[in-house]
Design a protein around this motif. Structure first.
Motif, PDB file in Angstrom:
ATOM      1  N   SER A   6       0.923  -1.129  -0.159  1.00 25.20           N
ATOM      2  CA  SER A   6      -0.023   0.075   0.283  1.00 25.20           C
ATOM      3  C   SER A   6       0.832   1.194  -0.012  1.00 25.20           C
ATOM      4  CB  SER A   6      -1.002  -0.093   1.279  1.00 25.20           C
ATOM      5  OG  SER A   6      -1.681   1.295   0.991  1.00 25.20           O
ATOM      6  N   ILE A   7       0.732   2.050  -1.084  1.00 26.10           N
ATOM      7  CA  ILE A   7       1.443   3.266  -1.108  1.00 26.10           C
ATOM      8  C   ILE A   7       0.495   4.381  -1.394  1.00 26.10           C
ATOM      9  CG2 ILE A   7       3.266   4.726  -2.640  1.00 26.10           C
ATOM     10  CD1 ILE A   7       4.717   1.681  -2.947  1.00 26.10           C
ATOM     11  N   GLN A   8       0.498   5.164  -0.554  1.00 26.88           N
ATOM     12  CA  GLN A   8      -0.413   6.387  -1.029  1.00 26.88           C
ATOM     13  C   GLN A   8       0.324   7.735  -1.115  1.00 26.88           C
ATOM     14  OE1 GLN A   8      -2.640   6.142   2.899  1.00 26.88           O
ATOM     15  NE2 GLN A   8      -4.573   5.355   1.685  1.00 26.88           N
ATOM     16  N   LEU A   9      -0.169   8.497  -2.070  1.00 28.93           N
ATOM     17  CA  LEU A   9       0.449   9.751  -2.143  1.00 28.93           C
ATOM     18  C   LEU A   9      -0.664  11.026  -1.656  1.00 28.93           C
ATOM     19  CD1 LEU A   9       1.295   9.150  -6.127  1.00 28.93           C
ATOM     20  CD2 LEU A   9       2.823   9.477  -4.189  1.00 28.93           C
ATOM     21  N   LEU A  10       0.144  12.012  -1.265  1.00 30.13           N
ATOM     22  CA  LEU A  10      -0.677  12.972  -0.828  1.00 30.13           C
ATOM     23  C   LEU A  10      -0.205  14.309  -1.804  1.00 30.13           C
ATOM     24  CD1 LEU A  10      -0.336  13.039   3.028  1.00 30.13           C
ATOM     25  CD2 LEU A  10      -2.352  12.024   1.793  1.00 30.13           C
ATOM     26  N   ALA A  15      -0.897  17.296   2.135  1.00 32.75           N
ATOM     27  CA  ALA A  15       0.422  16.978   2.895  1.00 32.75           C
ATOM     28  C   ALA A  15       0.565  18.278   3.848  1.00 32.75           C
ATOM     29  CB  ALA A  15       1.615  17.047   1.793  1.00 32.75           C
ATOM     30  N   HIS A  16       0.318  19.504   3.486  1.00 33.28           N
ATOM     31  CA  HIS A  16       0.531  20.748   4.164  1.00 33.28           C
ATOM     32  C   HIS A  16      -0.343  20.489   5.235  1.00 33.28           C
ATOM     33  CE1 HIS A  16       1.854  23.106   0.476  1.00 33.28           C
ATOM     34  NE2 HIS A  16       2.796  22.286   0.996  1.00 33.28           N
ATOM     35  N   GLY A  42       3.721  14.163 -12.847  1.00 37.02           N
ATOM     36  CA  GLY A  42       3.305  14.455 -14.266  1.00 37.02           C
ATOM     37  C   GLY A  42       3.861  15.991 -14.631  1.00 37.02           C
ATOM     38  N   ALA A  43       3.602  16.645 -15.649  1.00 39.95           N
ATOM     39  CA  ALA A  43       4.166  17.880 -15.902  1.00 39.95           C
ATOM     40  C   ALA A  43       4.433  19.003 -14.758  1.00 39.95           C
ATOM     41  CB  ALA A  43       3.897  18.145 -17.336  1.00 39.95           C
ATOM     42  N   ARG A  44       3.006  19.034 -14.147  1.00 41.60           N
ATOM     43  CA  ARG A  44       2.797  20.071 -13.493  1.00 41.60           C
ATOM     44  C   ARG A  44       2.176  19.730 -12.026  1.00 41.60           C
ATOM     45  NH1 ARG A  44      -0.512  24.849 -16.355  1.00 41.60           N
ATOM     46  NH2 ARG A  44      -0.644  25.166 -14.271  1.00 41.60           N
ATOM     47  N   ALA A  45       2.428  18.423 -11.643  1.00 44.26           N
ATOM     48  CA  ALA A  45       1.772  17.755 -10.386  1.00 44.26           C
ATOM     49  C   ALA A  45       3.154  17.147  -9.855  1.00 44.26           C
ATOM     50  CB  ALA A  45       0.710  16.749 -10.796  1.00 44.26           C
ATOM     51  N   ILE A  46       2.758  17.231  -8.321  1.00 46.23           N
ATOM     52  CA  ILE A  46       3.674  16.490  -7.643  1.00 46.23           C
ATOM     53  C   ILE A  46       3.007  16.080  -6.255  1.00 46.23           C
ATOM     54  CG2 ILE A  46       5.939  18.102  -7.709  1.00 46.23           C
ATOM     55  CD1 ILE A  46       5.022  19.318  -5.227  1.00 46.23           C
ATOM     56  N   GLY A  47       3.560  14.930  -5.500  1.00 44.49           N
ATOM     57  CA  GLY A  47       2.978  14.399  -4.431  1.00 44.49           C
ATOM     58  C   GLY A  47       4.068  14.006  -3.521  1.00 44.49           C
ATOM     59  N   TYR A  48       3.721  13.754  -2.345  1.00 40.62           N
ATOM     60  CA  TYR A  48       4.318  13.344  -1.237  1.00 40.62           C
ATOM     61  C   TYR A  48       3.835  11.871  -0.868  1.00 40.62           C
ATOM     62  CZ  TYR A  48       5.512  18.336  -0.756  1.00 40.62           C
ATOM     63  OH  TYR A  48       6.002  19.216  -1.184  1.00 40.62           O
ATOM     64  N   LEU A  49       4.946  11.105  -0.576  1.00 39.78           N
ATOM     65  CA  LEU A  49       4.588   9.738   0.203  1.00 39.78           C
ATOM     66  C   LEU A  49       4.138   9.899   1.295  1.00 39.78           C
ATOM     67  CD1 LEU A  49       7.571   7.758  -1.639  1.00 39.78           C
ATOM     68  CD2 LEU A  49       5.292   7.466  -2.348  1.00 39.78           C
ATOM     69  N   LYS A  50       2.756   9.317   1.696  1.00 37.15           N
ATOM     70  CA  LYS A  50       2.241   9.559   3.031  1.00 37.15           C
ATOM     71  C   LYS A  50       3.175   8.929   4.003  1.00 37.15           C
ATOM     72  CE  LYS A  50      -1.895   8.587   5.420  1.00 37.15           C
ATOM     73  NZ  LYS A  50      -3.558   8.042   5.422  1.00 37.15           N
ATOM     74  N   HIS A  51       3.620   7.757   3.840  1.00 34.57           N
ATOM     75  CA  HIS A  51       4.511   6.857   4.871  1.00 34.57           C
ATOM     76  C   HIS A  51       5.669   7.519   5.230  1.00 34.57           C
ATOM     77  CE1 HIS A  51       6.616   5.257   1.325  1.00 34.57           C
ATOM     78  NE2 HIS A  51       7.299   5.179   2.103  1.00 34.57           N
TER      79      HIS A  51
END
Length: 92
Positions: A6-10, A15-16, A42-51
């Protein structure tokens, strides 16, 4: 039987909220090595790994020093490669 990891992105707003920090504070913490960097989605998107964020929160709650948190962040970022290898094996 092996289950799918299970890998979740925020996304940044989540995240903030999770970190209870604003955008500038998050950017400064990443620059100082106190938070793991976001990953490009993606080109204009980022995410943080929740864990990863949760691990930093727990370290802070446990009273770990900035140096300890930097070491943790380094380990978390390095473990991304290990996680990729494990997922690749799982998928094949």
């Amino acid at each position: 039987m092996t289950s799918t990891p299970s890998i979740q992105l925020l996304r940044p707003a989540e995240a903030h909220k999770t970190l209870a920090l604003g955008r500038t504070a998050v950017t400064e913490a990443i620059s100082a090595g106190l938070l793991p960097p976001a990953i490009p989605l993606g080109a204009r998107a980022i995410g943080y790994l929740k864990h990863e964020l949760e691990a930093v929160i727990v370290a802070r709650a446990a009273g770990r020093s900035d140096e300890d948190v930097r070491n943790l962040v380094d380990q978390l970022v390095l473990s991304r490669e290990t996680t990729l290898s494990a997922l690749t094996k799982y998928l094949h």
